[in-house]
Design an enzyme around this catalytic site. Structure first.
Site, PDB file in Angstrom:
ATOM      1  N   HIS A 246       0.850  -1.189   0.000  1.00 44.48           N
ATOM      2  CA  HIS A 246       0.000   0.000   0.000  1.00 44.48           C
ATOM      3  C   HIS A 246       0.882   1.233   0.000  1.00 44.48           C
ATOM      4  O   HIS A 246       1.958   1.227   0.600  1.00 44.48           O
ATOM      5  CB  HIS A 246      -0.921   0.013   1.236  1.00 44.48           C
ATOM      6  CG  HIS A 246      -2.086   0.934   1.065  1.00 44.48           C
ATOM      7  ND1 HIS A 246      -2.020   2.275   1.386  1.00 44.48           N
ATOM      8  CD2 HIS A 246      -3.329   0.714   0.592  1.00 44.48           C
ATOM      9  CE1 HIS A 246      -3.187   2.827   1.112  1.00 44.48           C
ATOM     10  NE2 HIS A 246      -4.001   1.912   0.629  1.00 44.48           N
ATOM     11  N   GLU A 299      -7.861  -5.095  -0.405  1.00 44.73           N
ATOM     12  CA  GLU A 299      -8.386  -5.862  -1.529  1.00 44.73           C
ATOM     13  C   GLU A 299      -8.369  -7.367  -1.281  1.00 44.73           C
ATOM     14  O   GLU A 299      -9.144  -8.103  -1.890  1.00 44.73           O
ATOM     15  CB  GLU A 299      -7.584  -5.543  -2.801  1.00 44.73           C
ATOM     16  CG  GLU A 299      -7.560  -4.077  -3.184  1.00 44.73           C
ATOM     17  CD  GLU A 299      -8.874  -3.581  -3.739  1.00 44.73           C
ATOM     18  OE1 GLU A 299      -9.923  -3.906  -3.163  1.00 44.73           O
ATOM     19  OE2 GLU A 299      -8.841  -2.866  -4.749  1.00 44.73           O
TER      20      GLU A 299
HETATM   21  N1  ACO Z   1       4.079  -7.586  -4.463  1.00 47.93           N
HETATM   22  C1  ACO Z   1       5.389  -7.556  -4.713  1.00 47.93           C
HETATM   23  N2  ACO Z   1       6.143  -6.458  -4.670  1.00 47.93           N
HETATM   24  C2  ACO Z   1       5.524  -5.324  -4.322  1.00 47.93           C
HETATM   25  C3  ACO Z   1       4.164  -5.271  -4.020  1.00 47.93           C
HETATM   26  C4  ACO Z   1       3.423  -6.468  -4.101  1.00 47.93           C
HETATM   27  N3  ACO Z   1       2.133  -6.500  -3.841  1.00 47.93           N
HETATM   28  N4  ACO Z   1       3.821  -4.009  -3.705  1.00 47.93           N
HETATM   29  C5  ACO Z   1       4.943  -3.278  -3.820  1.00 47.93           C
HETATM   30  N5  ACO Z   1       5.964  -4.067  -4.186  1.00 47.93           N
HETATM   31  C6  ACO Z   1       7.340  -3.676  -4.418  1.00 47.93           C
HETATM   32  C7  ACO Z   1       7.404  -2.925  -5.743  1.00 47.93           C
HETATM   33  O1  ACO Z   1       7.681  -3.802  -6.809  1.00 47.93           O
HETATM   34  C8  ACO Z   1       8.495  -1.931  -5.502  1.00 47.93           C
HETATM   35  O2  ACO Z   1       9.718  -2.531  -5.785  1.00 47.93           O
HETATM   36  P1  ACO Z   1      10.856  -1.706  -6.582  1.00 47.93           P
HETATM   37  O3  ACO Z   1      11.200  -0.582  -5.654  1.00 47.93           O
HETATM   38  O4  ACO Z   1      11.930  -2.720  -6.756  1.00 47.93           O
HETATM   39  O5  ACO Z   1      10.223  -1.243  -7.851  1.00 47.93           O
HETATM   40  C9  ACO Z   1       8.436  -1.667  -3.986  1.00 47.93           C
HETATM   41  O6  ACO Z   1       7.723  -2.750  -3.410  1.00 47.93           O
HETATM   42  C10 ACO Z   1       7.733  -0.392  -3.665  1.00 47.93           C
HETATM   43  O7  ACO Z   1       6.522  -0.385  -4.367  1.00 47.93           O
HETATM   44  P2  ACO Z   1       5.868   0.911  -4.968  1.00 47.93           P
HETATM   45  O8  ACO Z   1       5.230   0.534  -6.265  1.00 47.93           O
HETATM   46  O9  ACO Z   1       6.803   2.055  -4.943  1.00 47.93           O
HETATM   47  O10 ACO Z   1       4.822   1.189  -3.912  1.00 47.93           O
HETATM   48  P3  ACO Z   1       3.540   1.962  -4.202  1.00 47.93           P
HETATM   49  O11 ACO Z   1       3.286   2.751  -3.000  1.00 47.93           O
HETATM   50  O12 ACO Z   1       3.559   2.707  -5.474  1.00 47.93           O
HETATM   51  O13 ACO Z   1       2.560   0.732  -4.412  1.00 47.93           O
HETATM   52  C11 ACO Z   1       0.657  -0.533  -4.590  1.00 47.93           C
HETATM   53  C12 ACO Z   1       1.369   0.552  -3.788  1.00 47.93           C
HETATM   54  C13 ACO Z   1       0.376  -0.002  -5.999  1.00 47.93           C
HETATM   55  C14 ACO Z   1      -0.676  -0.826  -3.905  1.00 47.93           C
HETATM   56  C15 ACO Z   1       1.527  -1.799  -4.658  1.00 47.93           C
HETATM   57  O14 ACO Z   1       1.791  -2.259  -3.359  1.00 47.93           O
HETATM   58  C16 ACO Z   1       0.908  -2.908  -5.503  1.00 47.93           C
HETATM   59  O15 ACO Z   1       1.050  -2.887  -6.719  1.00 47.93           O
HETATM   60  N6  ACO Z   1       0.187  -3.878  -4.870  1.00 47.93           N
HETATM   61  C17 ACO Z   1      -0.459  -4.925  -5.606  1.00 47.93           C
HETATM   62  C18 ACO Z   1      -1.781  -4.404  -6.182  1.00 47.93           C
HETATM   63  C19 ACO Z   1      -2.841  -4.148  -5.123  1.00 47.93           C
HETATM   64  O16 ACO Z   1      -3.026  -4.943  -4.217  1.00 47.93           O
HETATM   65  N7  ACO Z   1      -3.553  -3.018  -5.285  1.00 47.93           N
HETATM   66  C20 ACO Z   1      -4.627  -2.600  -4.361  1.00 47.93           C
HETATM   67  C21 ACO Z   1      -4.147  -1.511  -3.469  1.00 47.93           C
HETATM   68  S1  ACO Z   1      -5.366  -1.064  -2.261  1.00 47.93           S
HETATM   69  C22 ACO Z   1      -6.368   0.051  -3.047  1.00 47.93           C
HETATM   70  O17 ACO Z   1      -5.982   0.731  -3.934  1.00 47.93           O
HETATM   71  C23 ACO Z   1      -7.775   0.133  -2.648  1.00 47.93           C
END
Ligand code: ACO
Length: 354
Positions: A246, A299
């Site tokens: 998140h 989610e």
């Molecule tokens: N699985 C694996 N790796 C992850 C995940 C995940 N679920 N979430 C983040 N990471 C990793 C990213 O790959 C990133 O790695 P990097 O720095 O090597 O590129 C690092 O952790 C940081 O992630 P960011 O993308 O910078 O974090 P951000 O705050 O943008 O992401 C997000 C938040 C989009 C929710 C992300 O955690 C994700 O894609 N989760 C999976 C999708 C999901 O569950 N979405 C629903 C969110 S809840 C809502 O919106 C209601």
């Protein structure tokens, strides 16, 4: 510059507060746990709209107005349904909401909230070759949605679980869809346009599009024993685990617990597997990214709850919109009352004329 606008405060709001370090969510002064326990969808909408809408703070009058608006909006269905052929559930909802006019913001807010379940249910039936079921102005919003979709009254425990979900996800700070709605509202484009912007942002898999893929993941894993290897392979392939991570929370999303408790009252065929997969995923993520706390987000249990309420997975994002429209409309009214045209700056890094 902050590429994802992390930590940038772009609006003041009285609507909700997200404490990502402590894992707290407050909706208009109420912790989400209390809101989910004590309010239904119309109740949280009345609370969010307080001070911004003539029916804010008056849940019974708002309940009646939303019921009447469900009936009014259904009149549009014969003209809209032929246009949604070939569209998936969220695209169809986008098209139908886009047909609502931008007029008086107070009326439009009620209409937008009322329209979402009417449109989702009518599209489901249209896809089955069935006529829409007329809304019942006197019914509760969640119960009427389930009845309009299936044609028969839903078991009260299913309506209650859906209500819990709608309240839990009704608002959540300046998330991407709410921000999109507020940007459009800041131009004074109107309520319907702002709500459509919110839905467009919600549609993406990094925001409201995740719960369908969560069930796909559980199906692909199949058994508890297969979870560690399956999850490790996903991470090794550079894919994200849906339902985890998140932007704001560094601990477990408080909404995940509220929804998990609500699912426990229902018979969910996947709950045991989900709990084991959640544990295995958290272990795998901690190993994969020891530097970045990645915890369960809303989610994950949304998927379980909506599945137990017998909704198809292509409806998960539209049903998310059915709850979040309470927050979008409140934010649009707050933006119109207190905000300023949103117009951030960009830094030019392209070539300059010689
Ligand atoms: N699985 C694996 N790796 C992850 C995940 C995940 N679920 N979430 C983040 N990471 C990793 C990213 O790959 C990133 O790695 P990097 O720095 O090597 O590129 C690092 O952790 C940081 O992630 P960011 O993308 O910078 O974090 P951000 O705050 O943008 O992401 C997000 C938040 C989009 C929710 C992300 O955690 C994700 O894609 N989760 C999976 C999708 C999901 O569950 N979405 C629903 C969110 S809840 C809502 O919106 C209601």
């Amino acid at each position: 510059m902050s590429a994802g606008l992390d930590g940038i405060v772009a609006a003041e709001t009285v609507l909700s507060h997200v404490d990502g370090q402590a894992g707290h969510l407050v909706l208009r002064g109420l912790p989400v746990e209390r809101a989910a326990e004590s309010l239904d969808f119309e109740g949280i909408t009345a609370l969010l709209w307080q001070g911004f809408h003539p029916l804010g703070g008056r849940p019974e009058e708002l309940r009646a107005a939303i019921g009447r608006a469900r009936v009014q909006v259904a009149v549009r269905l014969p003209a809209l349904l032929p246009a949604i052929a070939g569209l998936n559930a969220v695209e169809a909802l986008r098209l139908m909401l886009a047909a609502l006019p931008d007029g008086n913001p107070a009326d439009d807010a009620v209409m937008a909230v009322a329209a979402v379940p009417v449109f989702i249910a009518a599209r489901v039936r249209h896809g089955q070759g069935l006529d829409p079921v007329a809304p019942d102005a006197a019914a509760g919003h969640a119960a009427d949605f389930l009845r309009m979709m299936t044609g028969v009254p839903a078991a009260p425990m299913l309506s209650r679980a859906l209500d819990t979900y709608l309240v839990t996800i009704s608002d959540h700070g300046l998330n991407a869809s709410t921000f999109a709605a507020r940007i459009v509202a800041s131009t004074r484009a109107g309520m319907a346009s702002s709500v459509v912007a919110g839905l467009c942002a919600l549609k993406g898999p990094l925001h409201g599009g995740a719960p369908g893929p969560v069930l796909d993941m559980l199906d692909a894993i199949g058994t508890q024993d297969a979870a560690p290897a399956w999850l490790a392979a996903e991470l090794a392939a550079g894919r994200r685990l849906m339902g985890f991570g998140h932007r704001i929370y560094r601990v477990r999303d408080p909404r995940a617990e509220v929804l998990k408790r609500a699912v426990a009252h229902l018979s969910s065929p996947r709950i045991d597997l989900a709990e084991q997969v959640e544990k295995a995923a958290l272990t795998a993520l901690a190993r994969h990214r020891p530097d970045r706390p990645l915890e369960t987000n809303v989610e994950f249990y949304t998927a379980l709850l909506l599945d137990a309420v017998e909704l198809d997975r292509d409806l998960f994002t539209p049903v998310f919109a059915m709850g979040r429209v309470a927050g979008w409309t409140a934010h649009v009214m707050e933006q119109e009352a207190t905000g300023r045209l949103m117009r951030p700056a960009s830094r030019y890094v392209g070539p300059m004329a010689a």
